[in-house]
Design an enzyme around this catalytic site. Structure first.
Site, short mmCIF file in Angstrom:
data_model
loop_
_atom_site.label_atom_id
_atom_site.label_comp_id
_atom_site.label_asym_id
_atom_site.label_seq_id
_atom_site.Cartn_x
_atom_site.Cartn_y
_atom_site.Cartn_z
N LYS B 45 0.96 -1.04 -0.02
CA LYS B 45 -0.22 0.33 -0.13
C LYS B 45 1.16 1.22 0.40
O LYS B 45 1.98 1.35 0.62
CB LYS B 45 -0.98 -0.29 1.16
CG LYS B 45 -2.23 0.50 0.98
CD LYS B 45 -3.16 -0.43 0.54
CE LYS B 45 -4.58 0.03 1.09
NZ LYS B 45 -6.06 -0.24 0.57
N CYS B 129 -1.74 9.10 -7.53
CA CYS B 129 -2.77 9.06 -7.33
C CYS B 129 -3.84 10.30 -8.10
O CYS B 129 -3.76 11.76 -7.73
CB CYS B 129 -3.13 9.01 -5.30
SG CYS B 129 -4.76 9.19 -5.12
N LYS B 164 5.79 5.40 -10.76
CA LYS B 164 4.61 5.51 -11.30
C LYS B 164 3.83 6.45 -11.61
O LYS B 164 3.85 7.30 -10.99
CB LYS B 164 3.98 4.65 -10.55
CG LYS B 164 2.56 3.72 -10.50
CD LYS B 164 1.22 2.88 -9.46
CE LYS B 164 0.26 2.63 -10.15
NZ LYS B 164 -0.37 1.85 -9.08
#
Lengths: 259, 317
Positions: B45, B129, B164
């Protein structure tokens, strides 16, 4: 998939619990839960206390959102996802149901279905005080035997429901025990059933978000309550050091005396 | 059978199927569960400096088999508590990437140092995100900031660093280039695609946060295009993620330029057991198409050759 249902009935069951009924033709089995969303407020996992076309959830006053759910008026639309998770196995012929407080909510439809299928069902229902005993009128007509306990002695046995369950387990034979309530209580029920080797099935609660076995919020040892549960065999739970000792909060942090 | 070992720079995995960040990674036993099911490795996570509860529910909208929209809001127990979860998986030998998120280069590098101490093999910087204000893709859309953060983390730790990146920008390859120039060891692409669900009966957004990130098979073509464009520009390895539910999907990403893949939403569809199924299925597929190993597939669609002849005795679909 999510759908919008209207609350058709609001039934005050005890001073701290309310049942909300809504019409939803989705097939559900006793033991399963839905995610119920009060628009503008939180979405919560709730075990179904009625599993037919007119479904129901029985809400206890705990935290802000369940407070909001408690006060919801008939006619209010709610979002429903599910049903999710596994169900009680209804095949045992002689069942002992041990409910602690609002834990009885998920056990009631299972008991009704087992009774309708020809099984004998006995009950040990506990609460803090007499008016908090849930569903005793609903369940008495099905019961081979129904015993009650209260922490304050205002009705039935003065003490813990686990003591009543132990007496029943000692005096009668059962093929299965179904229980829901505080984890310490369920642990004691499992211990009481051990001498007779009676299998015990527990319905467990954890903080829940996705309900799809993905987000990990409801991780419990190697399990996820949303997809592996919420009904577990007691051996699975008693093997976990965390059962009855700690749980995870919304951040995934461990909370509780044993954390 | 074809060799399934997957190499991403200096890191090697028993197969190319890694658990994506955000899925099953809050508890150590879940990370371990993914490994036991057969995953090649797992990404944790995304972990921040402090415990963070994430957004209130509803955090998920389901779209049947084509995807999910989520706005979990980066829930995590925080870097002080999380190492005990990592320890459970690491002690069992799970190859782990530690995912971190922060507000700026300084916070990222502090988290990187703390995460490196837990024994993870590498780091993945969540710069993507799509639903966390001041974090994630708000940073990850700016090549200069991506470069600054990547550089700071690389200065702070010796571990391989994967960056990412978000598809929610005009040119994801430009972001990847900035990460590469700053020293990134690999690019993970893609994070979820920004989306919104509205309930017409209730007349309001479904997710408590409003917008969220779309994942699942619906975004596979988006992820493939990003990996494709990034592979044309960068020389460092790429880890492909977005909508993979089958060995065939994974091979598409490998051919587009990915060295390994990550799986998230498919776990909701099928359970963690899919990690046990996919490596064998990929092996059979590679055999049928005449590829001796996973590494022989990486980027091959950029330089197509005459199709390999079918193996004897197998139908050529």
């Amino acid at each position: 998939m999510r759908r919008v249902c209207r609350i058709e009935e609001r039934v005050v069951e005890t001073p701290s619990t309310v049942t909300l009924r809504f019409d939803d033709p989705t097939v559900a089995r006793p033991g399963q839960f839905v995610m119920i969303w009060v628009p503008g407020d939180d979405e919560l996992p709730m075990s179904l206390s009625y599993t037919g076309p007119r479904k129901g959830v029985t809400v206890k006053r705990m935290g802000d959102t369940s407070g909001h759910l408690l006060g919801i008026a008939p006619g209010t639309p709610v979002g429903i996802r599910g049903p999710y998770g596994g169900a009680f196995d209804l095949s045992p012929r002689r069942v002992l149901v041990v409910g602690g407080g609002s834990g009885t909510a998920v056990l009631a439809p299972a008991a009704e279905a087992a009774h309708a299928g020809g099984s004998e069902v006995s009950f040990a229902l506990g609460a803090t005080t007499a008016p908090e005993i849930l569903f005793s009128d609903r369940l008495r007509p099905l019961a081979k035997e129904l015993r009650v306990s209260t922490d304050d002695g205002s009705r039935g046995h003065h003490g813990f429901v686990t003591e009543v369950a132990s007496e029943l387990l000692a005096s009668d034979r059962f093929d299965a025990v179904w229980t829901c309530g505080p984890e310490v209580m369920m642990r004691k029920v499992a211990e009481a059933a051990r001498p007779s080797g009676t299998p015990v099935f527990c319905s467990v609660e954890r903080h829940m978000k996705c309900a799809l076995g993905m987000c990990d919020a409801c991780a419990l040892g190697p399990y996820h309550v949303c997809t592996d549960g919420p009904v577990f065999r007691s051996e699975e739970l008693l093997a976990l050091p965390e059962f009855g000792r700690w749980h995870r909060d919304a951040s995934g942090s461990r909370v509780g005396p044993g954390a | 059978m074809a060799v399934l070992t997957s190499r991403v720079g200096t890191l090697s995995f028993r197969n190319p199927f890694l658990l994506a960040s955000g899925v099953w990674g809050e508890s150590g036993e879940s990370l371990l569960g993914a490994w036991r099911a057969g995953a090649g490795g797992a990404v944790t996570k995304s972990i921040g400096a402090e415990p963070r509860p994430g957004y209130p529910n509803p955090t998920i909208e389901e779209y049947g088999r084509w995807g999910l929209l989520n706005a979990m809001g980066l829930p995590n127990p925080g870097i002080r508590q999380y190492p005990r979860e990592i320890a459970i998986a690491r002690e069992a030998g799970v190859p782990l990437l530690g995912s971190i998120f922060g507000q700026d280069a300084r916070e990222f590098s502090e988290l990187a140092v703390a995460m490196a101490r837990t024994g993870v093999l590498g780091l993945e910087l969540n710069l993507s995100c799509p639903h966390a204000e001041g974090l994630g893709s708000e940073i990850g859309q700016d090549p200069a900031l991506v470069g600054e953060i990547t550089h700071a983390v690389k200065q702070a730790v010796k571990l391989p660093v994967w960056v990412k990146i978000t598809p929610n920008t005009a040119d994801p390859a430009e972001i990847a280039l900035a990460a590469e120039a700053a020293g990134a060891d690999a690019i993970t692409a893609i994070n979820t695609v920004r989306g919104l669900a509205i309930d017409p009966e209730l007349g309001r957004p479904v997710l408590a946060h409003g917008t969220g990130g779309l994942s699942g098979p619906a975004i596979k073509p988006v992820g493939l295009a990003c990996v494709w464009k990034i592979a044309e520009k960068v020389r460092i390895p790429i880890v492909g993620v977005g909508g993979i539910v089958s060995a065939r999907d994974a091979l598409e990403y490998l051919l587009a330029g990915a060295s390994a893949v990550q799986i998230g939403t498919a776990v909701a569809f099928e359970g963690i057991g899919l990690f046990g199924r996919l490596p064998g299925e990929l092996g059979l597929l590679l055999d049928r198409l005449g590829y001796p190993s996973v590494s022989d597939t990486v980027g091959r669609a950029h330089r197509p050759t005459v199709p390999a002849p079918p193996s004897p005795g197998r139908p050529n679909h």
